[in-house]
Design a protein around this motif. Structure first.
Motif, PDB file in Angstrom:
ATOM      1  N   ALA A  40      31.149  37.002  71.123  1.00 45.05           N
ATOM      2  CA  ALA A  40      30.666  37.983  72.097  1.00 45.05           C
ATOM      3  C   ALA A  40      31.847  38.529  72.872  1.00 45.05           C
ATOM      4  O   ALA A  40      32.897  37.890  72.973  1.00 45.05           O
ATOM      5  CB  ALA A  40      29.657  37.336  73.047  1.00 45.05           C
ATOM      6  N   GLN A  41      31.661  39.705  73.438  1.00 43.64           N
ATOM      7  CA  GLN A  41      32.668  40.306  74.310  1.00 43.64           C
ATOM      8  C   GLN A  41      32.172  40.198  75.739  1.00 43.64           C
ATOM      9  O   GLN A  41      31.117  40.726  76.097  1.00 43.64           O
ATOM     10  CB  GLN A  41      32.906  41.764  73.937  1.00 43.64           C
ATOM     11  N   TYR A  79      25.574  38.618  77.792  1.00 42.34           N
ATOM     12  CA  TYR A  79      26.418  39.397  76.891  1.00 42.34           C
ATOM     13  C   TYR A  79      25.844  39.342  75.488  1.00 42.34           C
ATOM     14  O   TYR A  79      25.321  38.308  75.047  1.00 42.34           O
ATOM     15  CB  TYR A  79      27.846  38.831  76.879  1.00 42.34           C
ATOM     16  N   LEU A  80      25.945  40.480  74.799  1.00 42.45           N
ATOM     17  CA  LEU A  80      25.441  40.570  73.439  1.00 42.45           C
ATOM     18  C   LEU A  80      26.246  39.647  72.529  1.00 42.45           C
ATOM     19  O   LEU A  80      27.466  39.708  72.491  1.00 42.45           O
ATOM     20  CB  LEU A  80      25.553  42.017  72.940  1.00 42.45           C
ATOM     21  N   THR A  81      25.554  38.781  71.810  1.00 41.49           N
ATOM     22  CA  THR A  81      26.220  37.888  70.852  1.00 41.49           C
ATOM     23  C   THR A  81      25.919  38.355  69.440  1.00 41.49           C
ATOM     24  O   THR A  81      24.848  38.908  69.157  1.00 41.49           O
ATOM     25  CB  THR A  81      25.750  36.435  71.016  1.00 41.49           C
ATOM     26  N   ARG A  93      22.158  33.403  73.400  1.00 39.41           N
ATOM     27  CA  ARG A  93      22.500  34.431  74.386  1.00 39.41           C
ATOM     28  C   ARG A  93      23.543  33.849  75.343  1.00 39.41           C
ATOM     29  O   ARG A  93      23.333  32.780  75.927  1.00 39.41           O
ATOM     30  CB  ARG A  93      21.257  34.869  75.156  1.00 39.41           C
ATOM     31  N   LEU A  94      24.675  34.545  75.503  1.00 40.06           N
ATOM     32  CA  LEU A  94      25.772  34.072  76.358  1.00 40.06           C
ATOM     33  C   LEU A  94      25.597  34.592  77.776  1.00 40.06           C
ATOM     34  O   LEU A  94      25.307  35.778  77.991  1.00 40.06           O
ATOM     35  CB  LEU A  94      27.118  34.555  75.790  1.00 40.06           C
ATOM     36  N   LYS A  95      25.762  33.680  78.759  1.00 30.48           N
ATOM     37  CA  LYS A  95      25.672  34.045  80.171  1.00 30.48           C
ATOM     38  C   LYS A  95      26.899  33.533  80.906  1.00 30.48           C
ATOM     39  O   LYS A  95      27.465  32.490  80.563  1.00 30.48           O
ATOM     40  CB  LYS A  95      24.423  33.432  80.819  1.00 30.48           C
ATOM     41  N   ASP A  96      27.321  34.273  81.937  1.00 24.26           N
ATOM     42  CA  ASP A  96      28.406  33.771  82.784  1.00 24.26           C
ATOM     43  C   ASP A  96      27.828  33.152  84.040  1.00 24.26           C
ATOM     44  O   ASP A  96      26.595  33.047  84.200  1.00 24.26           O
ATOM     45  CB  ASP A  96      29.421  34.877  83.100  1.00 24.26           C
ATOM     46  N   ALA A  97      28.679  32.725  84.964  1.00 25.53           N
ATOM     47  CA  ALA A  97      28.227  31.993  86.150  1.00 25.53           C
ATOM     48  C   ALA A  97      27.345  32.843  87.049  1.00 25.53           C
ATOM     49  O   ALA A  97      26.506  32.319  87.790  1.00 25.53           O
ATOM     50  CB  ALA A  97      29.441  31.485  86.928  1.00 25.53           C
ATOM     51  N   SER A  98      27.533  34.172  86.981  1.00 22.22           N
ATOM     52  CA  SER A  98      26.721  35.065  87.821  1.00 22.22           C
ATOM     53  C   SER A  98      25.373  35.365  87.206  1.00 22.22           C
ATOM     54  O   SER A  98      24.529  36.021  87.835  1.00 22.22           O
ATOM     55  CB  SER A  98      27.479  36.376  88.051  1.00 22.22           C
ATOM     56  N   PHE A 109      31.971  30.721  69.649  1.00 25.16           N
ATOM     57  CA  PHE A 109      31.434  29.364  69.771  1.00 25.16           C
ATOM     58  C   PHE A 109      30.557  29.053  68.567  1.00 25.16           C
ATOM     59  O   PHE A 109      30.132  29.944  67.824  1.00 25.16           O
ATOM     60  CB  PHE A 109      30.636  29.193  71.067  1.00 25.16           C
ATOM     61  N   THR A 110      30.319  27.756  68.375  1.00 18.87           N
ATOM     62  CA  THR A 110      29.490  27.282  67.271  1.00 18.87           C
ATOM     63  C   THR A 110      28.310  26.502  67.835  1.00 18.87           C
ATOM     64  O   THR A 110      28.475  25.675  68.745  1.00 18.87           O
ATOM     65  CB  THR A 110      30.300  26.384  66.323  1.00 18.87           C
TER      66      THR A 110
END
Length: 715
Positions: free
Chosen positions: A126-127, A100-102, A91-96, A71-72
């Motif tokens: 990120a993975q 995840y490390l970016t 910092r990337l987060k999911d719905a829960s 993402f940008t």
């Protein structure tokens, strides 16, 4: 203490920058301030200190066990002074709520400061877990603040809306960058055909160079993502080439998708491999709704794609015919070019048969014509031929066409079209005795010609005989040409097969010119031939028609020809006999006396028919004389192949016979025990056509030979 921690963080950032700038995907290598991909913004937030953030170009590429998210974030500085970009992180987060490390894309690690009233794009990847969805993700913006717990001051979250897919609509386009050059990418056509347990998928994508310089695209990775989230790799089938400014290049992508997968909700994902990050980074995604689908289960014209373009294929006749201790399965396939304005190259195809849905049979694909391109709305017929054991049984057989994935020698072959299963192969076409078989002009044969069986002959030997068929071939081409080489078998209705040899005249045959093929086989003496018929086809060596000294290893275009009855009548005199193309006339038979021995003289005249070229190799004209007890006491053989040799005609003492007029003269020893009396000897002169050491009687005539004894006076 605070300074020490800050130095450690800076050192870590520099180390990461050095590691990940070893190989930069071209889509990330955009110029200062330009976006790697032009997509409407996804979310925005106003942070502290007059700094705001916009999320755009968020991509998701599911892979084994995890997903890569790219993402940008566009940073806008509305303050009166410059800011340090490294003070901020995403910092990337999911719905829960899982984080995840970016990592920052390598080319953006050098972007340190942002001036007042300026904007800057920063790309991250990120993975994440393998089952995350874009619309469940959010990006939290953090500012390093050593006065806060964990040294973090949250600026807010950029949340992906629930209705966001990150996929260009069907028919839409995406802009990707190769360095500073923008490439507009779109899917122009999507075609699919069901083949057994798989869908053969073909996509055409357009790459339109909107920049001012020529560029060579990188090795993009392509995947089809299905509705259940599974991804399947598909490969590019075109060679990489430079794209000039204001020029569009079309690529074909092809791959196999399990037939059990639902056809709804497919997407094309485009990624670029990052050697530094050891992963594929997503750069574009497209909906695949407008699919052209060819149904399996019919033998109508089915669409398929190759590196050369879009075609239709139609399976024609499929036959099983004998070949030595195996059987040949031969099929003709017609390839159509439906384009009304442009020619297409004849596709370079491979193929295989599938027996009962399991066993694969290797085959050759033969283009019998010399055509290079298929004209607009034209067609070209190819031949497919493979061998199976003579006792191989099967209920169904399927033909599958393939294409090499690239021009590399070791390139993998991939399926491009599968025809439906066939059961119960038909009998080959048959022609009645005397009927003419013409090869068609639609590509089934290189040389347009007609075939008819003129005659059959049986040549008797002591323990076996030769059965020979004379096949007249007429050249229907408009220019002189060599005849197609033929493979032929003699076969009975009961399935007994006799391999044959084919004798043919050398040299080209002119337009409307004719030649005689002598097709023969050795069979048991006295064999019943009433159901014997001829099976013949165009000889093939490998994937080409047999030419020159090449040895045939199969054949195509098989047909059956019923044979005429043999002419068995034997002439009661030797005035005229025929060994095609020669007519031999005898006259002035003189059996006058000679002292002690028998004298035999015979005039002859040989005429040669010019109607057809023929090989007389292996044929001899045999003259023999039998006595009343059928004892053969004289025999002379003449090579028919030498009748028309350059040697002069005329009297030759009986050693050779030539076209034109001549005389045969022989002396036959008198073995009578009554040497003091004149001797009379009755016999029968017989004329034979001898072929390969076996004979057919043509004519007989009764003669009387006599010799005189020179009587000396008494003393």
């Amino acid at each position: 203490m605070k300074k020490r921690i800050g130095l450690q963080i800076t050192h870590l950032a520099l180390t990461t920058t050095l590691v990940f700038t070893l190989a930069v995907p071209s889509a990330w290598a955009s110029s200062e301030g330009s976006a790697p991909n032009l997509i409407t913004e996804v979310a925005s937030l106003a942070g502290q200190d007059s700094v705001s953030f916009v999320l755009k170009n968020i991509r998701l590429l599911p892979q084994k066990g995890n997903s890569t998210v790219a993402f940008t974030v566009t940073v806008k500085n509305d303050s009166s002074g410059s800011i340090v970009l490294s003070d901020y992180m995403a910092r990337l987060k999911d719905a829960s709520g899982k984080t995840y490390l970016t990592r920052i894309a390598p080319q953006d690690k050098t972007k340190r400061r942002l001036a007042a009233n300026a904007t800057q794009d920063i790309t991250y990847y990120a993975q994440a877990d393998g089952k995350v969805n874009l619309n469940g993700l959010s990006v939290e913006i953090i500012k390093w603040d050593f006065s806060k717990p964990k040294y973090e001051a949250s600026q807010g979250a950029l949340t992906v809306p629930e209705n966001f897919t990150g996929v260009a609509a069907d028919g839409g386009s995406e802009a990707v960058f190769i360095g500073d050059t923008m490439i507009q990418m779109s899917v122009s056509k999507f075609h699919m055909v069901k083949s057994g347990e798989s869908y053969i998928s073909n996509l055409f994508i357009d790459l339109d160079n909107r920049g001012h310089a020529a560029v060579i695209p990188p090795e993009y990775q392509f995947f089809i993502r299905t509705k259940d989230g599974s991804t399947y790799p598909i490969s590019r089938r075109d060679e990489l080439q430079s794209i000039n400014p204001n020029t569009t290049v079309k690529w074909r992508l092809a791959g196999l998708i399990p037939a059990s997968v639902s056809l709804e909700g497919w997407q094309l994902l485009v990624a670029e491999h990052s050697e530094a990050a050891k992963l594929n980074v997503p750069i574009a995604a497209f909906e695949l709704a407008g699919v052209e689908q060819s149904a399996e289960g019919t033998d109508k014209q089915l669409m398929f794609c190759t590196n050369s373009g879009m075609y239709k294929g139609e399976q024609g006749s499929m036959y099983r015919v004998p070949w030595e201790d195996q059987d040949v399965i031969t099929t003709n396939v017609t390839i159509y070019n439906d384009d009304k304005n442009h020619s297409l190259p004849v596709p370079k195809l491979e193929a295989y048969y599938v027996l009962d849905g399991k066993a694969k049979v290797k085959v050759n694909v033969i283009q019998t014509s010399r055509t290079l391109e298929i004209a607009p709305e034209g067609s070209e017929t190819l031949q497919v031929v493979g061998k199976i054991p003579i006792d191989q049984q099967f209920k169904t057989i399927k033909l599958v066409l393939q294409e090499k994935a690239s021009s590399a020698v070791d390139a993998k072959s991939v399926d491009v079209l599968a025809f439906s299963d066939r059961s119960g192969l038909p009998r080959i076409p048959f022609y009645r005795a005397g009927d003419i078989y013409k090869t068609t002009k639609n590509g089934l044969s290189v040389r347009h010609a007609s075939y008819v069986v003129n005659a059959v002959n049986r040549y008797m030997g002591t323990h076996s005989e030769i059965f020979a068929a004379q096949v007249e071939v007429e050249n229907l081409e408009k220019r002189p040409t060599n005849l197609s080489q033929i493979v032929a078998y003699l076969r009975t209705e009961e399935g007994e097969v006799f391999p044959t040899q084919v004798s043919v005249a050398k040299g080209k045959v002119g337009p409307r010119g004719k030649a005689i093929l002598e097709i023969w086989s050795e069979i048991p003496l006295g064999y019943i031939t009433s159901s014997l018929h001829l099976v013949l086809g165009d000889a093939v060596t490998g994937d080409k028609l047999t030419e020159g000294e090449a040895v045939a290893d199969s054949y195509i275009n098989p047909v059956g020809m019923w044979l005429p009855d043999e002419k068995t009548a034997v002439a009661k005199d030797i005035k005229q006999v025929d060994i095609y193309p020669y007519t031999i006339k005898f006259n002035n038979l003189d059996t006058g006396s000679k002292v002690h021995d028998f004298s035999f003289k015979l005039d002859y005249e040989i005429a040669k028919s010019k109607l057809a070229q023929v090989s007389t190799e292996g044929h001899n004209l045999v003259i023999s004389i039998e006595d009343e007890s059928r004892f053969n006491f004289f025999e002379k053989s003449y090579n028919v192949n030498e009748f028309d040799s350059p040697a002069s005609s005329g009297k030759d003492g009986g050693s050779v016979m030539k076209v034109g007029k001549g005389q045969l003269s022989f002396t036959i020893p008198n073995t009578s025990t009554f040497m003091n009396e004149d001797t009379y000897k009755s016999g029968t002169i017989k004329i034979y056509d001898e072929f390969q050491g076996k004979r057919k009687l043509l004519a007989t005539q009764k003669i009387t030979l006599f010799s005189i004894i020179e009587k000396k006076g008494n003393n």
